[in-house]
Structure formats: C-alpha cells, structure tokens
Write a protein that holds these residues in place. Structure first.
Motif, PDB file in Angstrom:
ATOM      1  N   LYS A   1       0.835  -1.202   0.000  1.00 47.42           N
ATOM      2  CA  LYS A   1       0.000   0.000   0.000  1.00 47.42           C
ATOM      3  C   LYS A   1       0.873   1.256   0.000  1.00 47.42           C
ATOM      4  O   LYS A   1       1.824   1.353   0.769  1.00 47.42           O
ATOM      5  CB  LYS A   1      -0.931  -0.007   1.215  1.00 47.42           C
ATOM      6  CG  LYS A   1      -1.986  -1.108   1.145  1.00 47.42           C
ATOM      7  CD  LYS A   1      -2.938  -1.037   2.320  1.00 47.42           C
ATOM      8  CE  LYS A   1      -4.014  -2.128   2.221  1.00 47.42           C
ATOM      9  NZ  LYS A   1      -4.940  -2.092   3.370  1.00 47.42           N
ATOM     10  N   GLN A   2       0.497   2.208  -0.847  1.00 50.83           N
ATOM     11  CA  GLN A   2       1.266   3.433  -0.988  1.00 50.83           C
ATOM     12  C   GLN A   2       1.380   4.178   0.338  1.00 50.83           C
ATOM     13  O   GLN A   2       2.463   4.644   0.715  1.00 50.83           O
ATOM     14  CB  GLN A   2       0.605   4.341  -2.038  1.00 50.83           C
ATOM     15  CG  GLN A   2       1.284   5.686  -2.192  1.00 50.83           C
ATOM     16  CD  GLN A   2       0.594   6.560  -3.209  1.00 50.83           C
ATOM     17  OE1 GLN A   2       1.058   6.705  -4.320  1.00 50.83           O
ATOM     18  NE2 GLN A   2      -0.527   7.149  -2.841  1.00 50.83           N
ATOM     19  N   GLY A   3       0.261   4.284   1.068  1.00 49.47           N
ATOM     20  CA  GLY A   3       0.258   5.021   2.335  1.00 49.47           C
ATOM     21  C   GLY A   3       1.218   4.416   3.338  1.00 49.47           C
ATOM     22  O   GLY A   3       1.905   5.132   4.068  1.00 49.47           O
ATOM     23  N   GLN A   4       1.295   3.089   3.371  1.00 48.26           N
ATOM     24  CA  GLN A   4       2.194   2.404   4.299  1.00 48.26           C
ATOM     25  C   GLN A   4       3.652   2.729   3.990  1.00 48.26           C
ATOM     26  O   GLN A   4       4.428   3.071   4.892  1.00 48.26           O
ATOM     27  CB  GLN A   4       1.967   0.896   4.214  1.00 48.26           C
ATOM     28  CG  GLN A   4       2.832   0.083   5.170  1.00 48.26           C
ATOM     29  CD  GLN A   4       2.719  -1.413   4.928  1.00 48.26           C
ATOM     30  OE1 GLN A   4       2.590  -1.858   3.798  1.00 48.26           O
ATOM     31  NE2 GLN A   4       2.747  -2.186   5.995  1.00 48.26           N
ATOM     32  N   ILE A   5       4.018   2.666   2.716  1.00 44.92           N
ATOM     33  CA  ILE A   5       5.407   2.922   2.323  1.00 44.92           C
ATOM     34  C   ILE A   5       5.771   4.387   2.551  1.00 44.92           C
ATOM     35  O   ILE A   5       6.848   4.702   3.082  1.00 44.92           O
ATOM     36  CB  ILE A   5       5.637   2.540   0.847  1.00 44.92           C
ATOM     37  CG1 ILE A   5       5.298   1.057   0.618  1.00 44.92           C
ATOM     38  CG2 ILE A   5       7.065   2.832   0.433  1.00 44.92           C
ATOM     39  CD1 ILE A   5       6.059   0.093   1.498  1.00 44.92           C
ATOM     40  N   LEU A   6       4.886   5.314   2.171  1.00 44.66           N
ATOM     41  CA  LEU A   6       5.151   6.736   2.399  1.00 44.66           C
ATOM     42  C   LEU A   6       5.269   7.043   3.883  1.00 44.66           C
ATOM     43  O   LEU A   6       6.135   7.821   4.307  1.00 44.66           O
ATOM     44  CB  LEU A   6       4.033   7.587   1.774  1.00 44.66           C
ATOM     45  CG  LEU A   6       3.979   7.638   0.242  1.00 44.66           C
ATOM     46  CD1 LEU A   6       2.754   8.411  -0.216  1.00 44.66           C
ATOM     47  CD2 LEU A   6       5.241   8.286  -0.317  1.00 44.66           C
ATOM     48  N   ASN A   7       4.402   6.436   4.684  1.00 45.34           N
ATOM     49  CA  ASN A   7       4.439   6.656   6.133  1.00 45.34           C
ATOM     50  C   ASN A   7       5.740   6.143   6.730  1.00 45.34           C
ATOM     51  O   ASN A   7       6.317   6.776   7.619  1.00 45.34           O
ATOM     52  CB  ASN A   7       3.242   5.957   6.792  1.00 45.34           C
ATOM     53  CG  ASN A   7       3.207   6.170   8.294  1.00 45.34           C
ATOM     54  OD1 ASN A   7       3.467   7.268   8.787  1.00 45.34           O
ATOM     55  ND2 ASN A   7       2.905   5.139   9.036  1.00 45.34           N
ATOM     56  N   ILE A   8       6.207   5.003   6.239  1.00 43.09           N
ATOM     57  CA  ILE A   8       7.467   4.444   6.747  1.00 43.09           C
ATOM     58  C   ILE A   8       8.620   5.419   6.525  1.00 43.09           C
ATOM     59  O   ILE A   8       9.404   5.704   7.438  1.00 43.09           O
ATOM     60  CB  ILE A   8       7.767   3.092   6.070  1.00 43.09           C
ATOM     61  CG1 ILE A   8       6.899   1.988   6.688  1.00 43.09           C
ATOM     62  CG2 ILE A   8       9.245   2.725   6.203  1.00 43.09           C
ATOM     63  CD1 ILE A   8       7.014   0.650   5.995  1.00 43.09           C
ATOM     64  N   PHE A   9       8.725   5.960   5.301  1.00 41.80           N
ATOM     65  CA  PHE A   9       9.860   6.825   4.979  1.00 41.80           C
ATOM     66  C   PHE A   9       9.730   8.230   5.569  1.00 41.80           C
ATOM     67  O   PHE A   9      10.735   8.892   5.824  1.00 41.80           O
ATOM     68  CB  PHE A   9      10.050   6.910   3.461  1.00 41.80           C
ATOM     69  CG  PHE A   9      10.763   5.727   2.883  1.00 41.80           C
ATOM     70  CD1 PHE A   9      12.128   5.559   3.050  1.00 41.80           C
ATOM     71  CD2 PHE A   9      10.069   4.748   2.195  1.00 41.80           C
ATOM     72  CE1 PHE A   9      12.785   4.459   2.535  1.00 41.80           C
ATOM     73  CE2 PHE A   9      10.717   3.642   1.665  1.00 41.80           C
ATOM     74  CZ  PHE A   9      12.086   3.498   1.838  1.00 41.80           C
TER      75      PHE A   9
END
Length: 575
Positions: free
Chosen positions: A133-141
């Motif tokens: 999920k895009q939101g998960q990856i963006l949130n991680i970084f």
C-alpha cells in the motif's frame, strides 16, 4: 514480555552497529571513571568547607590528602576546588562525546534501515510490490523511520545511563551501604508500576502506526485526485473526511507525547521526596560531608532512573513502527528478483509464447492458452477493448509476472533461464500512464541514457514531432514538466515518454497505449517513424485503437481471453 521492545531494539542496534556500540561502551567506561572521580572530589571539598583543619576527615578525603601529599600539593580551598572543577569538566566532555556517539549510531542506523528498505522494495518482484500500500510505504519513509531513530537513541541512552547509574550509586553505597540500599529499594518500588505503562504505550503505538498509514494514503489519494474533486465540487466533503482522519491521528500522537511526560513529571518529584525523608530521619551536623557525597550521587541518579524508565516506555511506543518496517523488509526479501541466468544481449529471431495461461486466480483469468510469435524487427500489435488484459502481455514478456502455466521463449531460451535484468536493459518502455519526474524535459529523457547531449535529444524529439513544442517553450529542454508531468498536456507527456524510451537505444521497444492522447497528424508522423525504426528494433504495440496498427506486420486481437491473429484481408477493412 515487559522488556520485549527494549530487547528487540538492543538486538537490532548491535546487529547493525557492532563497532560503534563497542566504542560507545568504551566511552561510557571512561566517563564513569570521571563521574566516580567527581564524587571523590566533592566529598573532600565539602569536608574542607565544614572543617578546614580536616580533623575528622572522611575516608575519601584522607585518600585524596595522601595523593596531594605524594605530589606536594597544598591542602587549601583552591586545590580542592580545582580538583572538583577538573573532574566535572572532563565528565562533561565525555558526556558530550557519548551524546555525539549516540546520535551517530542513530543516524547510521536510520541510513542502514533506509538502505535495507530501498533494496528490498526496489529489488523484489513486481507481483509482490503491487500488493504493497502506498500510504504504508510513504508513512514508513516520512514518519515511522524517524520514530525508530528516536527509539534507537533511547535504547543507546538506556545502555549508557544504566552504566552511569551504577557509578552514581556505587560511591554512596561505599559511604553508607545500609542507607543507600534503603533508598534504592524505595526507588524500585516507585519505579516498577511505571514499567507496566509500556504495554499501554505499545497499544497506542500500534494504533498510531496503522492510522498513519491510512491517513497518508488518503491524503496522497486526495492530492492526486484534486482535479476530479474540483470537477465534482466535492472539496468540502474531501476536506471534512481528511481532517477527521488527521484529528484522530493527532489524538493518538497526543497520547504518545503525554506518556513521555508522565515519568519525568511524577517519578523525579517522588524520588526527591524519598531522599529528603531519609536524610531528615538521620541528619546530623557531623555527617554533612558524608551526606553531601550521598546526596550528590542520589541526585545524579534520579534523572538517570527517570530517563531509563521513560526510554523503556518510548521503545514500547515505537516498537510497532519498527515491526512494520521489519515486516516490509522481510516480506519483500521473500519475493526477490532473481539476478541470475543467461545474459540477454539482443533478439536474434523471435519471442515465443507457448500455451501461456495467466490470471490472479481461477475467477480472474486474463490470458488463456496463448500461442504466438513476436518476430525480430517487426511491429507486432495487440488490440482489443479497454480493460480486458492486453497490457498483461507486457508484464509476462518483461518477467514482471509469471505465467500460471506455459512457457515464454527468447529465441530458444526459456525466460526463467535468462537474467531478467539483462532483458530489461535492452527494452525501451512507454507505459500506459506516461509518468514523468518533477524535473526538466531534458533530465526526464536523459534519465534513460545520461550520456545523451542536447543535439541527440533534439534529434529524437524531431523524429516524433515533439521538437517544435519543446523549442517554443521559454526554457526549451530546460522546461520543468511539473509533478508527474502535469505542466504538459497528455499528448506532450506521451511524446516525452516515447523520447525517453527511444533515448535508451533499445533492442525491443514496447508501447502501451503510447499514442492514445496524441493528435492524428502527430500519430501519423510517429507511426511512420516507428515503421522505419522497425528495420532495426523489434516493436510491440498495445492499443485499443485499430488505426494505430496500420503499419504493423502482425496484429493480434484479444477476444474471449485468447489472442487471435488478424489476417491482412480481415484487418484492412477495419481501418
């Protein structure tokens, strides 16, 4: 487990930064020696102030007097105060070095973690990446990796502070063991309940991480759909929905922040009260130097205990952040791109699909019993209605997806025996969504081939009827295209995407609806150039418009999940 989060972070820190942790231990030991020396210095200093004749000197004071006598140092206010000041300054210097080392460990840890994340994501299979999920990856970084950095710092500080705590308590223990032990036991009784807050902190961290993923995903989605939102006049509704998610996230952040203040605001005052009570019960003027030494140690220990308890709470709160990152890394590593096999240099004869079937499950079959040849230096087109799986053929040819059954050959070699990266090195791709980077036209094209100069780029643009619009722009090749190329029209974006693919000087050129937004006149110019190019390049063309197939050598129609070749006699009347 009460200390599960702390043990997890400590293990990960040691795994990633063993040398720096050893250096940190060395610094902590040196600093601890100076802390002990500062204790030894404060007791004789206090002894001298109370009794300048030093008739009833403390054991520590007598030891310092013997050292002073050995080196013929006068026993006076200046000598005792200089000793005390020197030990305090040296302790401060090593404290600063330790703090620097801790932040260096944190920085290296975050860089190492980001490297692992990027490596695992960018070198894993597309079939897996498509499920992230895009939101998960963006949130991680953007957020979670910062939280992990904070927890890493907290872990290093716990390790450092525990060592210092033993030194701070060691000297008071030597001065009056019974008294010091009573105070320590009382500290433990006060501190243990705070440790049980760590379970609550972990639950708050889990909720925050999950909600941050969905919030960032929704905000990103809203931003990319802003034109649609305005067109439907749904700005107010979108604002309300996003604001509601942001408020929920901020409430969870508030809980986490308040948890970090509970221990400093409650433990420290309680610990000071305990010390004052114990001192009040045994106070006498004769024991002032002894009390000074004990109080100095105890007062130094209180913030250390408070910080240790608070950092244990912090590691629990940020534990879910690290677990999410760890899970993404490990999941991606389970689906690695295979970087082995025969190197592909160029296509000698054909790409062949033999009895290929593909679908995501039994109910979602896109391609059924596909048998076809894509000949070298031909234009092979695949045509059919929108959304029925034409583009899937690209994913299969590039090895982005694996057939459920059947075999794909490059000449006489099975695709699973060829290094996929070597195939992609020889392919120029124009995707259905002509994504451009937020930089200049020139840099977007040179992204595929950094060695191209301006003249070479302009030659490519001229071949595909794009030179005029670029040169008519105020900054020419240095014109910024905007985020995702939104400063350009749809047709202009497709032309730049095509130029980028051609800049690679590919052996195989793949076009996925590459001309769908380009006007008829430009399409004709481009198609004629592609026909000329096909003398040297194998071209695969995916389209839903039959007119974009008129220069094709072979045309396959996707119908009822199977590709059927359209003969010339059948094809020309359709144009």
């Amino acid at each position: 487990m009460l200390l599960q989060s702390l043990i997890f972070f400590l293990k990960k820190n040691i795994e990633r930064n063993p040398r720096k942790f050893i250096f940190l231990i060395f610094l902590v030991i040196i600093e601890s020696l100076f802390v002990m020396a500062s204790f030894a210095a404060v007791v004789p200093f206090a002894d001298f102030i109370v009794d300048p004749e030093l008739k009833n000197a403390n054991q520590f004071t007598k030891y310092i007097i013997s050292i002073f006598s050995f080196y013929s140092i006068n026993l006076n206010y200046i000598s005792f105060s200089v000793l005390f000041v020197i030990t305090v300054i040296l302790t401060s210097i090593f404290s600063a070095l330790i703090l620097f080392q801790i932040y260096k460990i944190v920085m290296d840890f975050k860089v190492s973690l980001a490297n692992d994340l990027l490596s695992s994501i960018l070198f894993s299979k597309w079939s897996h990446l498509n499920s992230l999920k895009q939101g998960q990856i963006l949130n991680i970084f953007t957020k979670e990796i910062q939280y992990v950095g904070s927890a890493t710092r907290a872990t290093a500080q716990i390790f450092s502070n525990i060592f210092k705590l033993f030194i701070y308590l060691y000297v008071p223990f030597l001065i009056n063991a019974k008294f010091t032990l009573q105070v320590i036991i009382t500290f433990l009784i006060i501190g243990i309940p705070f440790l049980y807050l760590s379970n609550y902190a972990k639950r708050v961290g889990e909720k925050r991480t999950i909600h941050a993923n969905s919030t960032i995903d929704k905000l990103s989605e809203s931003y990319h759909a802003i034109k649609l939102i305005l067109g439907f006049n749904l700005s107010a509704k979108t604002k309300k929905n996003n604001l509601s998610m942001i408020k929920t996230l901020e409430n969870l952040e508030l809980k986490a922040v308040m948890l970090s203040y509970i221990i400093p605001l409650t433990f420290k005052p309680a610990a000071i009260v305990v010390i004052l009570i114990f001192f009040g019960g045994t106070f006498s003027t004769a024991k002032i130097p002894e009390f000074v030494g004990i109080f100095w140690g105890m007062y130094g220990a209180i913030p250390l205990v408070s910080t240790i308890l608070n950092n244990i709470l912090l590691t629990s709160n940020f534990y879910p952040s690290f677990k999410q990152i760890d899970n993404v890394i490990n999941d991606c590593k389970n689906y690695p791109e295979i970087d082995k096999g025969k190197k592909f240099d160029k296509l000698d004869k054909k790409i062949q699909l033999e009895n290929v079937n593909f679908g995501y499950n039994d109910e979602k079959i896109f391609i059924k019993n596909c048998n076809l040849d894509i000949l070298k230096n031909n234009i092979t087109s695949f045509v059919g209605k929108t959304g029925i799986g034409k583009s899937t053929i690209i994913d299969l040819i590039l090895g982005l997806q694996t057939p459920n059954s059947g075999i794909i050959y490059y000449d006489n070699h099975k695709i699973e025996n060829i290094n996929l990266k070597s195939i992609r090195d020889r392919v120029g791709l124009v995707p259905q969504d002509p994504l451009l980077f937020n930089t200049t036209i020139k840099e977007n094209i040179r992204w595929a081939n950094p060695e191209l100069d301006d003249d070479a780029i302009l030659k490519i643009l001229d071949k595909i009827d794009a030179k005029k619009f670029v040169e008519s722009s105020k900054y020419g090749l240095d014109t910024y295209v905007g985020e995702r190329g939104l400063n350009l029209s749809g047709g202009q974006r497709q032309k730049i995407a095509l130029a980028r693919a051609l800049a690679k000087k590919p052996n195989i050129l793949i076009l996925d609806e590459a001309l769908s937004s380009i006007d008829v006149k430009s399409s004709e110019i481009i198609n004629k150039y592609l026909k000329e190019l096909s003398n040297f390049v194998t071209i695969i063309n995916i389209t839903h418009e039959i007119d974009h197939c008129k220069y094709s050598d072979k045309v396959f129609l996707l119908k009822n999940k199977s590709f059927v070749e359209i003969k010339n006699s059948e094809f020309k009347p359709l144009l």
